[in-house]
Design an enzyme around this catalytic site. Structure first.
Site, PDB file in Angstrom:
ATOM      1  N   GLY A 185       0.842  -1.204   0.000  1.00 46.70           N
ATOM      2  CA  GLY A 185       0.000   0.000   0.000  1.00 46.70           C
ATOM      3  C   GLY A 185       0.868   1.241   0.000  1.00 46.70           C
ATOM      4  N   ASN A 186       0.325   2.332   0.529  1.00 43.23           N
ATOM      5  CA  ASN A 186       1.071   3.595   0.446  1.00 43.23           C
ATOM      6  C   ASN A 186       2.062   3.748   1.602  1.00 43.23           C
ATOM      7  OD1 ASN A 186      -0.135   5.432   2.666  1.00 43.23           O
ATOM      8  ND2 ASN A 186      -1.941   4.562   1.675  1.00 43.23           N
ATOM      9  N   VAL A 189       0.874   4.694   5.374  1.00 44.31           N
ATOM     10  CA  VAL A 189       0.413   3.558   6.186  1.00 44.31           C
ATOM     11  C   VAL A 189       1.570   2.575   6.404  1.00 44.31           C
ATOM     12  CG1 VAL A 189      -1.254   1.665   6.346  1.00 44.31           C
ATOM     13  CG2 VAL A 189      -1.977   3.879   5.450  1.00 44.31           C
ATOM     14  N   GLY A 190       2.478   2.503   5.436  1.00 40.88           N
ATOM     15  CA  GLY A 190       3.670   1.665   5.609  1.00 40.88           C
ATOM     16  C   GLY A 190       4.408   2.038   6.891  1.00 40.88           C
ATOM     17  N   GLU A 207       5.681  -3.271   0.573  1.00 40.82           N
ATOM     18  CA  GLU A 207       5.580  -3.116  -0.878  1.00 40.82           C
ATOM     19  C   GLU A 207       4.840  -1.808  -1.114  1.00 40.82           C
ATOM     20  OE1 GLU A 207       7.004  -5.132  -2.999  1.00 40.82           O
ATOM     21  OE2 GLU A 207       7.534  -6.757  -1.638  1.00 40.82           O
ATOM     22  N   CYS A 241       0.756  -0.021  -9.155  1.00 44.19           N
ATOM     23  CA  CYS A 241       1.894   0.523  -8.397  1.00 44.19           C
ATOM     24  C   CYS A 241       3.105   0.799  -9.285  1.00 44.19           C
ATOM     25  CB  CYS A 241       2.271  -0.419  -7.267  1.00 44.19           C
ATOM     26  SG  CYS A 241       2.611  -2.086  -7.838  1.00 44.19           S
TER      27      CYS A 241
HETATM   28  P1  NAD Z   1      -5.557   0.969   0.688  1.00 44.68           P
HETATM   29  O1  NAD Z   1      -6.211   2.271   0.977  1.00 44.68           O
HETATM   30  O2  NAD Z   1      -6.379  -0.197   0.306  1.00 44.68           O
HETATM   31  O3  NAD Z   1      -4.657   0.615   1.945  1.00 44.68           O
HETATM   32  C1  NAD Z   1      -3.907  -0.584   2.001  1.00 44.68           C
HETATM   33  C2  NAD Z   1      -4.253  -1.352   3.253  1.00 44.68           C
HETATM   34  O4  NAD Z   1      -3.882  -0.599   4.392  1.00 44.68           O
HETATM   35  C3  NAD Z   1      -5.733  -1.668   3.387  1.00 44.68           C
HETATM   36  O5  NAD Z   1      -5.891  -3.026   3.710  1.00 44.68           O
HETATM   37  C4  NAD Z   1      -6.189  -0.731   4.463  1.00 44.68           C
HETATM   38  O6  NAD Z   1      -7.237  -1.282   5.238  1.00 44.68           O
HETATM   39  C5  NAD Z   1      -4.955  -0.529   5.314  1.00 44.68           C
HETATM   40  N1  NAD Z   1      -4.932   0.772   5.970  1.00 44.68           N
HETATM   41  C6  NAD Z   1      -5.269   1.962   5.426  1.00 44.68           C
HETATM   42  N2  NAD Z   1      -5.067   2.952   6.313  1.00 44.68           N
HETATM   43  C7  NAD Z   1      -4.592   2.376   7.440  1.00 44.68           C
HETATM   44  C8  NAD Z   1      -4.190   2.877   8.718  1.00 44.68           C
HETATM   45  N3  NAD Z   1      -4.230   4.167   9.010  1.00 44.68           N
HETATM   46  N4  NAD Z   1      -3.733   1.987   9.617  1.00 44.68           N
HETATM   47  C9  NAD Z   1      -3.680   0.662   9.336  1.00 44.68           C
HETATM   48  N5  NAD Z   1      -4.063   0.155   8.143  1.00 44.68           N
HETATM   49  C10 NAD Z   1      -4.505   0.986   7.219  1.00 44.68           C
HETATM   50  O7  NAD Z   1      -4.503   1.104  -0.487  1.00 44.68           O
HETATM   51  P2  NAD Z   1      -3.551   2.324  -0.866  1.00 44.68           P
HETATM   52  O8  NAD Z   1      -2.540   2.538   0.179  1.00 44.68           O
HETATM   53  O9  NAD Z   1      -4.333   3.468  -1.367  1.00 44.68           O
HETATM   54  O10 NAD Z   1      -2.842   1.633  -2.121  1.00 44.68           O
HETATM   55  C11 NAD Z   1      -2.231   2.402  -3.084  1.00 44.68           C
HETATM   56  C12 NAD Z   1      -0.754   2.512  -2.823  1.00 44.68           C
HETATM   57  O11 NAD Z   1      -0.203   1.206  -2.768  1.00 44.68           O
HETATM   58  C13 NAD Z   1      -0.004   3.219  -3.908  1.00 44.68           C
HETATM   59  O12 NAD Z   1       0.991   4.015  -3.331  1.00 44.68           O
HETATM   60  C14 NAD Z   1       0.622   2.084  -4.694  1.00 44.68           C
HETATM   61  O13 NAD Z   1       1.759   2.444  -5.421  1.00 44.68           O
HETATM   62  C15 NAD Z   1       0.917   1.113  -3.625  1.00 44.68           C
HETATM   63  N6  NAD Z   1       0.978  -0.242  -4.146  1.00 44.68           N
HETATM   64  C16 NAD Z   1       2.158  -0.910  -4.108  1.00 44.68           C
HETATM   65  C17 NAD Z   1       2.257  -2.178  -4.652  1.00 44.68           C
HETATM   66  C18 NAD Z   1       3.537  -2.934  -4.625  1.00 44.68           C
HETATM   67  O14 NAD Z   1       3.492  -4.134  -4.920  1.00 44.68           O
HETATM   68  N7  NAD Z   1       4.668  -2.345  -4.308  1.00 44.68           N
HETATM   69  C19 NAD Z   1       1.141  -2.762  -5.211  1.00 44.68           C
HETATM   70  C20 NAD Z   1      -0.056  -2.060  -5.220  1.00 44.68           C
HETATM   71  C21 NAD Z   1      -0.131  -0.799  -4.679  1.00 44.68           C
END
Ligand code: NAD
Length: 453
Positions: A185-186, A189-190, A207, A241
């Protein structure tokens, strides 16, 4: 109440997940789940993301089944102890790396490839002998609900769990003790995930995303480059991503490149991409508004058409935008492609290096020296030369980011390895017991040490 991590740990501690037969069966069940429910899963993806069914099939179904089938095929090999050499001082002995599972793993997935990004890491964890908790994204709600229903039907609920929900549920999971957390994810949150992991010294794989650049050199085959860039950019309406985030093109070929890009869009999606069955939609009103915000005040060279009701944004190209603008300073993650002229590939390299290490980098050039320069002077999670996205489809190339784009690579062998501890074991024989290393340390012994060490 027992937490899900504790409940799964009980199964893990009993040894439920250790036998290869159990792992194989779970992996086979995962494949079966996807095959038997393909139509329902593709329809869920279409509801959440307007995902064209061919795209859904390739990226969210077939990608997973081929990864999982490879894990099944290699299960024995990838879980076999590896013999390694032993130095003279430790002789007589043999040395091995014995793979063992980590324990209970948490996989948190995002919404853009909601099946692939949940199941591929989970399958790796299972293949390595772990119990696993999967947390799909609440943003792709229909797919998440369907997976929530299917996973317990096909897989062993005492060691493979799926927890649906958003921030409160994920926060609750992050308070529990896991032995590895795999988050996609982003980066914001990472950081939340990594901070939570600190409490138990839980290792993490992150990731993440970022702005993946494309460098188009003056020597590039422009027609082919434009097709490949357009495919990688507008797949899933740019919500990938590793989608090309922006293009740095040599000014000498800029106009010709933009023209080819326009032609490629027309060939792929027709005069009116809104009517195309091959073009996805933006996942939610919130994400639609963000992307509209990025377009505010710009004059697109191509596209820029949108429809709020259906969350449609056409393939859009912005030419020579202000480098200080928002669109050049946050990950776009949508169908907008800024094209920036540079005076040379050297300038392009300097621009890339002045920013965070991207998840992916793409270079288009016929001139091999230019490709070598770009490869040796830039850092990225992964690279496709004269193409986009495809490096991640090769299971022999670990996929992941570096720096701001993440840590740890997976897919293929690496996707199982990440969930294993390669336990180093040195086993000594007792028939011989050379006294060389024992005191008293005589001059003769020292002489031998100085020779052999
Ligand atoms: P998202 O909003 O679905 O969040 C990802 C996960 O984090 C979800 O399961 C969500 O419930 C959880 N989450 C969200 N906020 C949280 C918090 N405050 N505390 C704990 N958990 C929380 O997805 P997103 O982040 O919008 O995804 C898009 C991002 O992910 C982009 O930056 C994209 O580049 C990246 N991404 C990376 C890869 C990779 O393989 N490297 C793949 C897909 C997406």
């Amino acid at each position: 109440m027992t937490s899900v991590a504790d409940a799964l740990r009980t199964s893990y501690d009993k040894g439920l997940t250790r036998p290869l037969a159990w792992r194989k069966h779970q992996l086979e069940q995962m494949v079966k789940m996807l095959e038997e429910n393909e139509a329902a899963l593709l329809s869920a993806l279409a509801t959440d993301l307007g995902k064209p069914s061919v795209e859904g099939f390739i990226t969210d179904i077939a990608f997973v089944t081929s990864e999982v089938k490879l894990m099944i095929k290699k299960l024995k090999k990838w879980n076999k102890p590896e013999r390694v050499r032993t130095p003279l001082v430790a002789m007589p002995a043999r040395s091995r790396l014995i793979p063992e599972p980590l324990g209970v793993v948490l996989v948190i997935a995002p919404w853009n490839y909601p099946i692939q990004l949940l199941l591929v890491p989970a399958a790796g964890a299972i293949a390595a002998g772990n119990a696993v908790v999967m947390k799909p994204s609440e943003v792709s709600a229909v797919t998440s609900a369907l997976l929530g229903e299917l996973v317990p039907k096909y897989m062993d609920p005492s060691a493979v769990a799926i927890i649906e929900g958003g921030i409160p549920e994920t926060t609750d999971l992050l308070e529990q003790r896991f032995d590895h957390i795999f988050y996609t994810g982003n980066g914001t949150v990472g950081r939340v995930v990594m901070t939570a992991a600190v409490k138990n010294l839980t290792p993490v794989t992150l990731e993440l995303g970022g702005k993946s650049p494309v460098i188009v050199d003056s020597s590039a085959n422009l027609k082919v480059s434009a097709h490949r860039i357009a495919w990688g950019k507008w797949l899933n309406a740019g919500q990938t991503c590793v989608a090309p985030d922006y293009v740095l093109v040599d000014e000498k070929v800029r106009d010709a490149f933009v023209e080819e890009l326009g032609k490629a869009i027309g060939e792929f999606y027709g005069e009116n991409p809104q009517a195309s069955e091959s073009y996805a939609r933006i996942v939610s009103p919130r994400h639609f508004d963000r992307l509209k915000g990025l377009l505010r005040g710009t004059t697109p060279a191509i596209g820029g058409v949108s429809d709020e009701g259906t969350r449609y944004i056409s393939p859009t190209v912005l030419v020579d935008v202000d480098l200080e603008s928002q669109v050049m300073n946050e990950e776009i993650f949508g169908p907008i492609l800024p094209v920036i002229s540079v005076s040379s590939t050297d300038d392009a390299i300097s621009y890339v290096n002045a920013h965070a290490h991207p998840l992916a980098l793409y270079v288009f050039a016929e001139n091999k020296k230019v490709v070598r320069e770009v490869l040796s002077r830039t850092t990225a999670g992964g690279v496709t030369v004269n193409g986009t996205i495809l490096h991640l489809t090769n299971p022999n190339l670990p996929f992941g980011g570096i720096g701001e784009s993440g840590m740890g690579g997976y897919h293929g062998r690496a996707g199982v390895r990440i969930f294993q501890h390669m336990k180093p074991v040195l086993t000594r024989g007792t028939k011989l017991d050379p006294s060389l290393t024992y005191p008293p340390y005589t001059a003769r012994k020292e002489k031998i040490f100085r020779k052999v060490l």
